[in-house]
Design a protein around this motif. Sequence first.
Motif, PDB file in Angstrom:
ATOM      1  N   ALA A 106       0.934  -1.074  -0.035  1.00  9.90           N
ATOM      2  CA  ALA A 106       0.054  -0.073  -0.171  1.00  9.90           C
ATOM      3  C   ALA A 106       0.791   1.121  -0.014  1.00  9.90           C
ATOM      4  N   VAL A 107       0.664   2.250  -0.846  1.00  3.56           N
ATOM      5  CA  VAL A 107       1.631   3.268  -1.081  1.00  3.56           C
ATOM      6  C   VAL A 107       0.608   4.507  -0.612  1.00  3.56           C
ATOM      7  N   PHE A 108       1.254   5.241   0.275  1.00  2.00           N
ATOM      8  CA  PHE A 108       0.747   6.570   0.708  1.00  2.00           C
ATOM      9  C   PHE A 108       0.928   7.666   0.178  1.00  2.00           C
ATOM     10  N   CYS A 109       2.217   7.959  -0.278  1.00  2.00           N
ATOM     11  CA  CYS A 109       2.656   9.481  -0.778  1.00  2.00           C
ATOM     12  C   CYS A 109       3.388   9.008  -2.249  1.00  2.00           C
ATOM     13  N   LYS A 110       2.824   9.841  -3.200  1.00  2.00           N
ATOM     14  CA  LYS A 110       3.473   9.726  -4.718  1.00  2.00           C
ATOM     15  C   LYS A 110       4.901  10.712  -4.783  1.00  2.00           C
ATOM     16  N   VAL A 111       5.008  11.544  -3.654  1.00  2.00           N
ATOM     17  CA  VAL A 111       6.283  12.410  -3.829  1.00  2.00           C
ATOM     18  C   VAL A 111       6.824  11.935  -2.037  1.00  2.00           C
ATOM     19  N   PRO A 112       8.271  12.089  -1.968  1.00  2.00           N
ATOM     20  CA  PRO A 112       8.797  12.100  -0.672  1.00  2.00           C
ATOM     21  C   PRO A 112       7.972  12.775   0.597  1.00  2.00           C
ATOM     22  N   GLY A 113       7.516  14.231   0.383  1.00  2.00           N
ATOM     23  CA  GLY A 113       6.997  14.886   1.453  1.00  2.00           C
ATOM     24  C   GLY A 113       8.005  15.420   2.295  1.00  2.00           C
ATOM     25  N   GLU A 114       9.468  15.352   1.738  1.00  2.00           N
ATOM     26  CA  GLU A 114      10.380  15.882   2.494  1.00  2.00           C
ATOM     27  C   GLU A 114      10.843  17.137   2.204  1.00  2.00           C
ATOM     28  N   VAL A 115      11.470  17.833   2.876  1.00  2.00           N
ATOM     29  CA  VAL A 115      12.139  19.254   2.610  1.00  2.00           C
ATOM     30  C   VAL A 115      13.351  19.463   2.931  1.00  2.00           C
ATOM     31  N   GLU A 116      14.284  19.813   2.191  1.00  2.00           N
ATOM     32  CA  GLU A 116      15.844  20.017   2.405  1.00  2.00           C
ATOM     33  C   GLU A 116      15.726  21.421   3.076  1.00  2.00           C
ATOM     34  N   MET A 117      15.856  21.843   4.336  1.00  2.00           N
ATOM     35  CA  MET A 117      16.043  23.000   4.931  1.00  2.00           C
ATOM     36  C   MET A 117      17.451  23.573   5.056  1.00  2.00           C
ATOM     37  N   VAL A 118      17.488  24.875   5.037  1.00  2.00           N
ATOM     38  CA  VAL A 118      18.798  25.555   5.321  1.00  2.00           C
ATOM     39  C   VAL A 118      18.652  26.300   6.554  1.00  2.00           C
ATOM     40  N   GLY A 201      11.443  30.955  12.301  1.00  2.00           N
ATOM     41  CA  GLY A 201      12.560  31.680  11.666  1.00  2.00           C
ATOM     42  C   GLY A 201      13.700  31.247  11.798  1.00  2.00           C
ATOM     43  N   ASP A 202      13.974  29.958  12.107  1.00  2.00           N
ATOM     44  CA  ASP A 202      15.056  29.393  12.351  1.00  2.00           C
ATOM     45  C   ASP A 202      15.548  28.878  10.966  1.00  2.00           C
ATOM     46  N   ALA A 203      15.064  28.558  10.099  1.00  2.00           N
ATOM     47  CA  ALA A 203      15.370  27.864   8.752  1.00  2.00           C
ATOM     48  C   ALA A 203      14.302  28.396   7.652  1.00  2.00           C
ATOM     49  N   LYS A 204      14.959  28.107   6.349  1.00  2.00           N
ATOM     50  CA  LYS A 204      14.289  28.521   5.112  1.00  2.00           C
ATOM     51  C   LYS A 204      14.250  27.067   4.244  1.00  2.00           C
ATOM     52  N   VAL A 205      13.305  26.981   3.245  1.00  2.00           N
ATOM     53  CA  VAL A 205      13.124  26.042   2.365  1.00  2.00           C
ATOM     54  C   VAL A 205      14.159  26.049   1.349  1.00  2.00           C
ATOM     55  N   LEU A 206      14.991  25.163   0.989  1.00  2.00           N
ATOM     56  CA  LEU A 206      16.093  24.981   0.105  1.00  2.00           C
ATOM     57  C   LEU A 206      15.439  24.100  -1.097  1.00  2.00           C
ATOM     58  N   VAL A 207      14.924  22.937  -1.005  1.00  2.25           N
ATOM     59  CA  VAL A 207      14.437  22.163  -1.810  1.00  2.25           C
ATOM     60  C   VAL A 207      13.107  21.368  -1.165  1.00  2.25           C
ATOM     61  N   ASP A 208      12.003  21.589  -2.201  1.00  4.58           N
ATOM     62  CA  ASP A 208      10.692  21.160  -1.499  1.00  4.58           C
ATOM     63  C   ASP A 208      10.118  19.942  -2.384  1.00  4.58           C
ATOM     64  N   LEU A 209      10.096  18.974  -1.587  1.00  2.22           N
ATOM     65  CA  LEU A 209       9.679  17.687  -2.186  1.00  2.22           C
ATOM     66  C   LEU A 209       8.302  17.177  -1.904  1.00  2.22           C
ATOM     67  N   ARG A 210       7.561  18.276  -1.415  1.00  2.00           N
ATOM     68  CA  ARG A 210       6.211  18.023  -0.819  1.00  2.00           C
ATOM     69  C   ARG A 210       5.019  18.095  -2.112  1.00  2.00           C
ATOM     70  N   THR A 211       5.464  18.415  -3.095  1.00  2.00           N
ATOM     71  CA  THR A 211       4.769  18.549  -4.181  1.00  2.00           C
ATOM     72  C   THR A 211       5.105  17.901  -5.587  1.00  2.00           C
ATOM     73  N   GLU A 212       4.248  17.765  -6.388  1.00  2.00           N
ATOM     74  CA  GLU A 212       4.800  17.077  -7.702  1.00  2.00           C
ATOM     75  C   GLU A 212       5.540  17.599  -8.458  1.00  2.00           C
ATOM     76  N   GLN A 213       5.020  19.040  -8.460  1.00  2.00           N
ATOM     77  CA  GLN A 213       5.871  20.083  -9.067  1.00  2.00           C
ATOM     78  C   GLN A 213       7.445  19.878  -8.632  1.00  2.00           C
ATOM     79  N   GLY A 214       7.542  20.325  -7.247  1.00  2.00           N
ATOM     80  CA  GLY A 214       8.944  20.330  -6.643  1.00  2.00           C
ATOM     81  C   GLY A 214       9.567  19.146  -6.896  1.00  2.00           C
ATOM     82  N   THR A 215       8.918  17.871  -6.857  1.00  2.00           N
ATOM     83  CA  THR A 215       9.647  16.636  -6.874  1.00  2.00           C
ATOM     84  C   THR A 215      10.235  16.508  -8.377  1.00  2.00           C
TER      85      THR A 215
END
Length: 337
Positions: A106-118, A201-215
Motif C-alpha cells: 500500500a503506497v501513501f505518498c507519490k512524492v517524498p514529502g521531505e524538505v531540505e531546509m537551510v 524563523g530558524d530555517a528556510k526551504v531549500l528544496v521542496d519535495l512536498r509537491t509533484e512540481q517540486g519533486t
Amino acid sequence: MTASRRTLLAAALCTALAAATPWAQAADAPLIIMVGGINKIIYLPAKLTEALGYFKDEGLAVELQSQPAGVDAENQLIAGAVQGVVGFYDHTIDLQSKGKEIEAIAVFCKVPGEVEMVSTKAAPTFKSMADAKGKTLGVTGLGSSTEFLTRYLAARQGVASKDYSLLPVGAGNTFIAAIKQDRIQGGMTTEPTVSQLLKSGDAKVLVDLRTEQGTNAAIGGLYPAASLYVQNAWAASHPEQAGKLARAFARTMAYIHSHTAEQITELVPRDYYGSDKELYVQALKASLPMFTTDAKMPVGGPETVLKVLATYKPQVKGKNIDLSKTYTNAYLTARQP
C-alpha cells in the motif's frame, strides 16, 4: 504410538516451525506495524487508519509502534520482530540489492514529502544544493531515505559525497535543536517540523519535495515514498491478512481526499500538534496533495526511485533489480475466501 507421544511430537513440530518462520505468532496476537516516526505527517495514514477503525472493520488487531528512523524499522522487519513497516518504498529496492525481498503493498505518498531546509544563519552562502560543499547536513539516520535523497540532490548539483558531511539528528525536536545549535547548516525533514522552523524563523526551504512540481524539478519524476511494506514471503503465506491491511489503508487514502485538514486533525492525538493546533492544520493542508487517492503505486514511480539509488549506491547499480518484486497492487482489490 501413544496419544501422549503424538501430542509431544506435534508440539515439537510446531516449535520447530515457529523457529524456522521468524514472523510466526500466536493466533490471537496483534499484527505489529512499526512506523518510522509515527507523528510525521507523511506517515499519518498509519494512526489515521487506527483512529477511523478501519483495521477493526477488516477484523484485524494491529499494534502500531514507532521508531525515529525508517532504517531502524527496516531492521526490525528483517529480524521478524514486526510484520510490517510504514516507511519509504526505496528501502525495498535497497534491500533487494542485499538479497532481501520486501514489497510495498500500500503506497501513501507519490512524492517524498521531505524538505531540505537551510538554517537562516547559513542561508546567505547556502542558496542551493550546489553550495553544500563543506557543510554538515542533517538526516534522520544513516541508511535512511533522507540519506538516499540528500546524496542524490547533492550529486545532481555536482557535489560529491566526500565534499560534505552527514549527521544523523532524528526528526522533530532533535532536528530543530541541531539547526538552532548550528550542528547542521541544512537538513532533510518533514511536516510539521518544516512549518515549525519556518514559523520560528530558524530555517528556510531549500528544496521542496512536498509537491509533484517540486519533486519533478528536483528528481526528474514522481518518487513514491511513504508506504506499508512487508516481507514478500510473509505476504505470500498470509494473503488474507495482507489483503485486509492493504484495503484498510486504501480506505484511509480515500478518506484523506474527501475530508478537510481540520476534520483530519480532530482524529490525531493531541501530542501530534501540542499547543499549536493551527500550525499543524496549516502543515497538513500543505501536505495533502502528496497523498495517493487509492494506495496504489504511481506509474513510473519505481523506475525513478531505482534511478536515484543507482546513482550513488554501487550495490544497487550493479544488481539486476526486479522492480516487480518490490511492490504489488494485488492485495488492494483481491479478497481471500
